[in-house]
Design an enzyme around this catalytic site. Structure first.
Site, PDB file in Angstrom:
ATOM      1  N   TYR A 125       0.853  -1.198   0.000  1.00 15.99           N
ATOM      2  CA  TYR A 125       0.000   0.000   0.000  1.00 15.99           C
ATOM      3  C   TYR A 125       0.886   1.245   0.000  1.00 15.99           C
ATOM      4  CZ  TYR A 125      -4.318   2.509   0.166  1.00 15.99           C
ATOM      5  OH  TYR A 125      -5.355   3.323  -0.169  1.00 15.99           O
TER       6      TYR A 125
ATOM      7  N   ARG B 234      -9.529  10.775  -7.592  1.00 13.92           N
ATOM      8  CA  ARG B 234      -8.613  11.484  -6.684  1.00 13.92           C
ATOM      9  C   ARG B 234      -7.801  10.460  -5.909  1.00 13.92           C
ATOM     10  NH1 ARG B 234      -7.372  12.560  -1.979  1.00 13.92           N
ATOM     11  NH2 ARG B 234      -8.952  11.101  -1.205  1.00 13.92           N
TER      12      ARG B 234
ATOM     13  N   LYS C 172      -5.978  -2.047  -0.825  1.00 18.68           N
ATOM     14  CA  LYS C 172      -6.796  -1.938   0.389  1.00 18.68           C
ATOM     15  C   LYS C 172      -7.317  -3.298   0.825  1.00 18.68           C
ATOM     16  CE  LYS C 172      -7.401   2.565   1.461  1.00 18.68           C
ATOM     17  NZ  LYS C 172      -7.536   3.214   2.753  1.00 18.68           N
TER      18      LYS C 172
ATOM     19  N   GLU D 113     -13.814   4.674  -2.103  1.00 19.48           N
ATOM     20  CA  GLU D 113     -12.395   5.000  -1.967  1.00 19.48           C
ATOM     21  C   GLU D 113     -11.917   5.926  -3.071  1.00 19.48           C
ATOM     22  OE1 GLU D 113      -8.908   4.835   0.118  1.00 19.48           O
ATOM     23  OE2 GLU D 113     -10.683   3.664   0.632  1.00 19.48           O
ATOM     24  N   ASP D 114     -11.313   7.044  -2.687  1.00 12.76           N
ATOM     25  CA  ASP D 114     -10.631   7.948  -3.611  1.00 12.76           C
ATOM     26  C   ASP D 114     -11.528   8.478  -4.728  1.00 12.76           C
ATOM     27  OD1 ASP D 114      -8.413   7.787  -2.089  1.00 12.76           O
ATOM     28  OD2 ASP D 114      -7.235   6.568  -3.445  1.00 12.76           O
TER      29      ASP D 114
ATOM     30  N   ASP E 236     -13.617   5.741   3.302  1.00 12.24           N
ATOM     31  CA  ASP E 236     -12.396   5.690   4.113  1.00 12.24           C
ATOM     32  C   ASP E 236     -11.658   7.015   4.103  1.00 12.24           C
ATOM     33  OD1 ASP E 236     -10.546   4.227   5.763  1.00 12.24           O
ATOM     34  OD2 ASP E 236      -9.164   4.250   4.057  1.00 12.24           O
ATOM     35  N   ASP E 237     -11.682   7.739   2.997  1.00 14.22           N
ATOM     36  CA  ASP E 237     -10.979   9.019   2.914  1.00 14.22           C
ATOM     37  C   ASP E 237     -11.585  10.043   3.871  1.00 14.22           C
ATOM     38  OD1 ASP E 237      -9.310   8.235   0.566  1.00 14.22           O
ATOM     39  OD2 ASP E 237     -11.282   8.092  -0.362  1.00 14.22           O
TER      40      ASP E 237
ATOM     41  N   ASN F 142      -0.138  11.714   1.343  1.00 17.47           N
ATOM     42  CA  ASN F 142       0.712  10.671   0.802  1.00 17.47           C
ATOM     43  C   ASN F 142       0.474  10.562  -0.704  1.00 17.47           C
ATOM     44  OD1 ASN F 142      -1.634   8.934   0.465  1.00 17.47           O
ATOM     45  ND2 ASN F 142      -1.500   8.495   2.664  1.00 17.47           N
TER      46      ASN F 142
END
Length: 539
Positions: free
Chosen positions: A96, A149, A167, A238-239, A261-262, A401
């Site tokens: 990851y 993103r 993930k 996610e993202d 999660d973000d 990150n």
């Protein structure tokens, strides 16, 4: 009969879920038609892990290590997860963050093993057929992205598939979700990344992103179809881009088992780090002021959970909002600004304007700065020295990150604050010796909480995940930070302890579901033991 047996054995060696390579015993080899297809002497699990570790140690570049591990994952799943579980601190940054960022950027150039479900805007109205093609009989957890993103790298289009795959590897390694019951998904609606549109090897659709009603309809069709086939599945968004992320969470949070999660996972792990830091500061949450560099999903997610925690500890919500300020691309978010997005409005306070982050620091006088805007170097010497002048122990959370996007590194944070900073990061940094002290900085890595959150929700068969679950996870994780950890500046436990942490968090989240009437599974007498027994073990 003999030919059939040999064929069966060969099939097993090609199936990552069933293949155990040289670990098959002599008895298994005879029963499964594997005799002669493997070296004659079986190897132990320890020998297999040692062999893989030796091979990996000869590979220099992280991206090459990632490709080696991907190959291992594709042909011997149990060995892959044994390696990841036994050497978590060493290989999690490969599977990851930060390496997954490069995996995504090069995804179309290094693609080898089909894994997961690909849905494009061209499949609208036909998603059921795609879902039915998935070989998994059961799916407990889906991680889905549209690639808009990815980390701090922006629009990666279909290349963003690297994130769900990574993930879900952590879901298994960190929390024991059966890998056969996980499904990575990418929804390809195009990309606005011109580099990929021009790339002859790019595997995604070659047009700009589809938005509006067609986009919303495709997401809805996806949600309905996966829940039709797997009614209890947990969907982790996610993202996604800011607008879509908040819209999807608002649309689905109270209707299905899902979370972002973000927004929510990042919030839980960050708040947990704050709780750890407060043990060093010997202060309360109510005494803190937070200034966020960034005002998107992560920033407002973290700020909202901090507000929830303050309210839970007895503070009026209107007052709690005043403890969090945002700084976006236009400067400090204030009440005098117009046209603010809905997620920013609760944090728009009656303050003077500030166009530079250092001016916002001087104006707000925060006890904690949180970087989630992917602006490398933004926490520079001037900012850090100002934080040290304001606070005996300034909290510095450089969470963007991969590493290339971090607001500052650990050494800079400690050096510029005379070793007084309480530091957490989004990517790993090595130990630092500054001012006669030895510091072991640790990541505010979402893997501390999202696997445990998913484990608890799946175990209890929760109907949905309210914000209280994330507050519960944050507090549970903070309990696991030892005095020895704090003495060396670590605000989180060792990553090697993450699987044990997931049991605690999973049990606490499941307990929340049972106590609040959200669980549909029967509650066992010993919840923590039952959660631990539920976890997949690569044996």
């Amino acid at each position: 009969m003999t030919d059939c047996s040999k064929h069966s054995g060969a099939d097993i060696l090609m199936d990552p879920h069933r293949n155990h390579g040289v670990a098959f015993s002599q008895k298994e080899r005879a029963e499964l038609g594997l005799r002669g297809l493997l070296p004659p002497v079986p190897a132990s699990s320890e020998q297999q892990v040692a062999r893989m570790h030796e091979m990996l140690s000869r590979i220099e570049l992280p991206i090459d290590k990632a490709m080696f591990l991907d190959s291992l994952h594709a042909h011997d799943e149990s060995l892959f997860f044994r390696l990841l579980i036994e050497r978590t601190e060493e290989y999690m940054p490969i599977v990851y963050t930060p390496t997954v960022g490069e995996v995504c950027q090069r995804f179309s150039h290094i693609f080898r093993y089909p894994r997961g479900l690909y849905i494009s805007i061209n499949d609208a109205g036909q998603v059921r057929e795609l879902v039915e093609n998935v070989p998994n009989e059961e799916v407990d957890v889906i991680v889905v992205t549209d690639g808009q993103r990815i980390l701090g790298l922006g629009d990666q289009g279909l290349n963003g598939m690297g994130i769900p795959v990574g993930k879900l590897s952590l879901y298994t390694a960190c929390a024991g979700i059966d890998p056969a019951k996980t499904l990575p998904v990418v929804i390809d609606v195009g990309t606005n990344n011109q580099e990929y549109l021009n790339d002859p090897l790019y595997l995604g659709l070659r047009h700009e992103r589809i938005t509006g009603e067609r986009y919303a309809a495709l997401i809805e069709e996806f949600v309905q179809e996966v829940r039709r086939r797997w009614p209890n599945v947990l969907i982790q968004f996610e993202d996604f881009g800011n607008h879509n992320a908040f819209e999807l969470l608002h649309r689905y949070q109270e209707k299905i088992l899902c979370f972002n999660d973000d927004i929510q996972g990042t919030a839980a792990v960050t708040l947990s780090g704050v709780y750890s830091a407060l043990r060093i500061k010997k202060e309360t949450l109510a005494e803190q002021r937070f200034l966020f560099l960034g005002a998107g999903e992560a920033a407002t997610g973290i700020a909202t959970l901090i507000v929830d925690a303050l309210v839970d500890e007895g503070m009026d919500r209107a007052e709690a909002y005043k403890h969090c300020c945002l700084f976006d691309s236009k400067g400090l978010v204030t009440a005098s600004r117009t046209g603010l997005a809905a997620n920013k409005l609760p944090f728009a306070h009656d303050l003077d304007s500030a166009d530079k982050f250092i001016d916002a620091v001087r104006l707000v006088r925060p006890t904690c700065i949180v970087g989630v805007a992917a602006q490398p170097g933004a926490f520079n010497s001037e900012v850090l020295r100002e934080m040290a002048a304001i606070n005996e122990h300034p909290m510095v959370f450089a969470l963007s990150n991969p590493t290339s996007r971090a607001e500052c590194d650990a050494e800079t944070a400690y050096r510029e604050t005379d070793g007084r900073a309480l530091f957490a990061s989004g990517s790993p940094f090595p130990p630092v010796d500054v001012c006669g002290k030895h510091f072991v900085p640790r990541q505010g890595n979402n893997c501390y909480v999202f696997p445990g959150l998913g484990l608890g929700a799946v175990f209890a068969k929760a109907t949905w995940m309210p914000d209280g679950m994330f507050l519960t996870a944050a507090r549970e994780l903070a309990k696991l930070v030892s005095e020895e950890d704090l003495a060396q500046g670590s605000l989180y436990p060792s990553l090697g302890e993450v699987r044990a942490a997931s049991v605690k968090i999973g049990a606490a989240v499941a307990d929340y579901a049972y106590r609040h009437g959200l669980a549909t599974a029967d509650r066992p007498d010993d919840l923590e033991a039952a959660v631990a027994a539920f976890m997949y073990k690569p044996e």
